[in-house]
Motif scaffolding. Structure first.
Motif, PDB file in Angstrom:
ATOM      1  N   PRO A 248     -30.386   2.889  -2.866  1.00  0.00           N
ATOM      2  CA  PRO A 248     -29.170   2.221  -2.376  1.00  0.00           C
ATOM      3  C   PRO A 248     -28.151   2.021  -3.487  1.00  0.00           C
ATOM      4  CG  PRO A 248     -30.880   0.607  -2.749  1.00  0.00           C
ATOM      5  CD  PRO A 248     -31.498   1.938  -3.065  1.00  0.00           C
ATOM      6  N   PHE A 249     -27.830   3.100  -4.171  1.00  0.00           N
ATOM      7  CA  PHE A 249     -26.918   3.046  -5.313  1.00  0.00           C
ATOM      8  C   PHE A 249     -25.485   3.243  -4.847  1.00  0.00           C
ATOM      9  CE2 PHE A 249     -24.628   5.768  -8.473  1.00  0.00           C
ATOM     10  CZ  PHE A 249     -24.399   4.786  -9.418  1.00  0.00           C
ATOM     11  N   ALA A 250     -24.598   2.322  -5.242  1.00  0.00           N
ATOM     12  CA  ALA A 250     -23.187   2.407  -4.867  1.00  0.00           C
ATOM     13  C   ALA A 250     -22.320   2.228  -6.110  1.00  0.00           C
ATOM     14  CB  ALA A 250     -22.841   1.334  -3.838  1.00  0.00           C
ATOM     15  N   THR A 251     -21.242   2.978  -6.156  1.00  0.00           N
ATOM     16  CA  THR A 251     -20.301   2.838  -7.269  1.00  0.00           C
ATOM     17  C   THR A 251     -18.898   3.185  -6.791  1.00  0.00           C
ATOM     18  OG1 THR A 251     -19.877   3.456  -9.574  1.00  0.00           O
ATOM     19  CG2 THR A 251     -20.567   5.220  -8.108  1.00  0.00           C
ATOM     20  N   ARG A 279     -22.842  10.558  -4.594  1.00  0.00           N
ATOM     21  CA  ARG A 279     -23.516   9.873  -3.486  1.00  0.00           C
ATOM     22  C   ARG A 279     -23.233   8.378  -3.522  1.00  0.00           C
ATOM     23  NH1 ARG A 279     -27.814  13.395  -4.833  1.00  0.00           N
ATOM     24  NH2 ARG A 279     -28.773  11.768  -6.118  1.00  0.00           N
ATOM     25  N   GLY A 280     -23.271   7.803  -4.736  1.00  0.00           N
ATOM     26  CA  GLY A 280     -23.020   6.379  -4.862  1.00  0.00           C
ATOM     27  C   GLY A 280     -21.610   5.997  -4.457  1.00  0.00           C
ATOM     28  N   GLN A 285     -17.767   4.130  -0.143  1.00  0.00           N
ATOM     29  CA  GLN A 285     -16.726   4.470   0.833  1.00  0.00           C
ATOM     30  C   GLN A 285     -17.177   4.164   2.261  1.00  0.00           C
ATOM     31  OE1 GLN A 285     -13.584   5.423   0.543  1.00  0.00           O
ATOM     32  NE2 GLN A 285     -13.600   5.421  -1.701  1.00  0.00           N
ATOM     33  N   MET A 286     -18.472   4.379   2.554  1.00  0.00           N
ATOM     34  CA  MET A 286     -18.969   4.058   3.891  1.00  0.00           C
ATOM     35  C   MET A 286     -18.863   2.558   4.165  1.00  0.00           C
ATOM     36  SD  MET A 286     -19.709   6.932   5.307  1.00  0.00           S
ATOM     37  CE  MET A 286     -18.316   7.533   4.337  1.00  0.00           C
ATOM     38  N   ALA A 287     -19.120   1.734   3.139  1.00  0.00           N
ATOM     39  CA  ALA A 287     -18.955   0.296   3.308  1.00  0.00           C
ATOM     40  C   ALA A 287     -17.488  -0.050   3.530  1.00  0.00           C
ATOM     41  CB  ALA A 287     -19.490  -0.436   2.083  1.00  0.00           C
ATOM     42  N   GLU A 331     -28.945  -4.570  -8.669  1.00  0.00           N
ATOM     43  CA  GLU A 331     -27.971  -3.896  -9.524  1.00  0.00           C
ATOM     44  C   GLU A 331     -27.291  -2.745  -8.792  1.00  0.00           C
ATOM     45  OE1 GLU A 331     -26.795  -4.678 -12.374  1.00  0.00           O
ATOM     46  OE2 GLU A 331     -28.134  -6.321 -12.906  1.00  0.00           O
ATOM     47  N   SER A 332     -28.087  -2.002  -8.014  1.00  0.00           N
ATOM     48  CA  SER A 332     -27.542  -0.806  -7.364  1.00  0.00           C
ATOM     49  C   SER A 332     -26.426  -1.126  -6.376  1.00  0.00           C
ATOM     50  CB  SER A 332     -28.667  -0.052  -6.638  1.00  0.00           C
ATOM     51  OG  SER A 332     -29.578   0.511  -7.563  1.00  0.00           O
TER      52      SER A 332
END
Length: 463
Positions: A248-251, A279-280, A285-287, A331-332
């Motif tokens: 579940p990594f987001a950036t 991917r992150g 962007q999906m959120a 953290e992710s």
């Protein structure tokens, strides 16, 4: 579809009696299934089930994986891309090895299904295999055993499927327009293969996505195309979008960096580190899109999919060799939650097959962020003992009202009521213990057990 038996209830008489009373409050309540994998064509076509093996065995990787672990070839069970097999022969394999399922959730579910729908009370074995097969086969000819009749018999209020972003959703439109079937069947937007550059046909999928939306092949055009497909799903009744990510990594990236990574992804030139960043950013962007369009965002991370390459190549995905991974959330997901964790109307449901993550990370996150909800015990954890461990892990930190409600996540249509009944029994058992221990009043426990199957999933999934 349920009976007031002692199945799964506590051994202690006093606690068991309260569990019975609480369970009786919800035993016949409608089923809300906001996340699952039943093919909508099953209900659109309403064709009879083919045979007992097709119904109970061939498509259920909970069952076939254990048989495979005992030395049975998936080909002999008719799995995936394998050639068709004699269904009676496959059923005999299951019956002869029925002892392998003792103590498993899949064995329990199958026993309940055989008893409730077909009146089968004798244990499966080499001796009983043909008798049970013939009894089921005869029953499947009854119109009452067609999918739509069972949908009504199960008491399903809402059933969500999982669908490709480029699906035209014509099957869902056909179901919705059919006056003879009042059931509510909703699509779910599942964009994983369009967000991950590691998917072998990623560039081709994205090209089709962009072309259908009439956009240019730029990162902004790509985002606009995804937004257009989400709008298409919403127009057909979708309430959620699902993400089966490995981590579940987001950036968040600036537009120039995102454009550069997108170009590399389309060209197939990203290394593993760059692909992870892309991917992150797409999870981020999906959120952002969910905040804007209101779709509930569910995240199902932490599974190594297709662990055995030769099996994947021969039989295809979802054939029993997906294995859980350790998963980290705090953290992710921090960049995503920093940006959207307190956004009004944003609902983020976090699942895990790493039990340690529930008490350590997910429950504390849900205990602060109004957007975060604790996903129900999922996949390897939707078994009786695991459900109780999950309840214990999350309740003291986040209570009962930060959860998603039960999620059956099944492809096996006939297992839906058995799975929901299991969850209702375990919740009744858990609450009964709290009542006996003086930690929850009987009145509050009654409200909670009702809300767990109705008010909570309706709120979380905006139903």
């Amino acid at each position: 579809m349920t009976e007031a038996t002692d199945h799964l209830f506590p051994a202690d008489r006093a606690t068991r009696a309260i569990a019975h009373e609480l369970y009786d409050e919800v035993a016949g309540a409608p089923i809300i299934s906001p996340h699952g994998h039943v093919d909508p064509r099953l209900l659109a076509d309403d064709a009879p089930f083919r045979d007992p093996a097709d119904l109970f065995l061939t498509h259920d990787h909970y069952v076939t994986r254990l048989l495979h672990s005992g030395g049975i070839s998936l080909a002999d069970l008719g799995v995936g891309r394998a050639a068709p097999v004699d269904p009676r022969a496959a059923w005999r394999i299951l019956a002869e090895r029925w002892h392998m399922f003792a103590g498993t959730s899949s064995g329990y579910w199958l026993e309940r299904e055989l008893e409730q729908f077909f009146g089968v009370t004798e244990e499966l074995s080499a001796d009983s295999a043909d008798r049970v097969y013939d009894r089921i086969a005869a029953a499947l000819a009854d119109p009452a055993m067609r999918p739509r009749a069972l949908f009504d018999q199960f008491g399903i209020d809402v059933l969500a499927t999982t669908d490709d972003p480029l699906d035209d959703l014509s099957v869902h439109a056909r179901i919705a327009a059919d006056p003879t079937f009042p059931g509510r069947v909703l699509p779910t937007f599942r964009p994983d293969a369009y967000l991950d550059p590691a998917v072998p046909d990623f560039a081709e999928r994205v090209a089709r996505l962009i072309a259908q939306a009439g956009q240019e092949t730029t990162f902004s055009g790509y985002l606009a195309a995804i937004e257009a497909r989400r709008a298409h799903f919403i127009a057909h009744g979708a309430v959620s979008t699902d993400h089966g990510v490995t981590e579940p990594f987001a950036t968040d990236l600036d537009p120039d960096a995102a454009e550069k990574l997108f170009a590399g992804a389309i060209a197939g030139e990203l290394d593993a580190t760059s692909a992870r960043i892309f991917r992150g950013h797409m999870l981020f962007q999906m959120a952002r899109m969910s905040v804007e369009d209101g779709l509930v965002m569910t995240v199902h991370p932490g599974v190594f999919r297709g662990h055995h390459t030769r099996t994947l190549e021969r039989f295809g995905p979802d054939t029993g060799h997906d294995i859980p991974l350790r998963t980290e959330f705090v953290e992710s997901l921090r960049p995503l939650l920093q940006a959207f964790g307190t956004a009004p109307g944003f609902h983020l449901v976090l699942f895990s097959v790493d039990e340690t993550a529930y008490s350590r990370e997910i429950a504390p996150l849900a205990g602060f962020y109004p957007s975060v909800y604790i996903g129900a015990p999922w996949w390897f954890l939707d078994a009786p003992d695991a459900i109780l461990r999950w309840r214990s892990a999350v309740t003291e930190t986040a209570g009962f009202y930060r959860g998603s409600g039960f999620i059956d996540d099944t492809r096996a249509f006939l297992s839906i009521p058995a799975r929901h009944d299991t969850a209702r029994r375990m919740d009744a058992a858990f609450l009964a213990r709290l009542v006996i221990e003086g930690r929850v009043t009987r009145r509050t426990a009654t409200r909670i057990v009702r809300d767990l199957v109705d008010a909570i999933p309706r709120e979380v999934f905006k139903l």
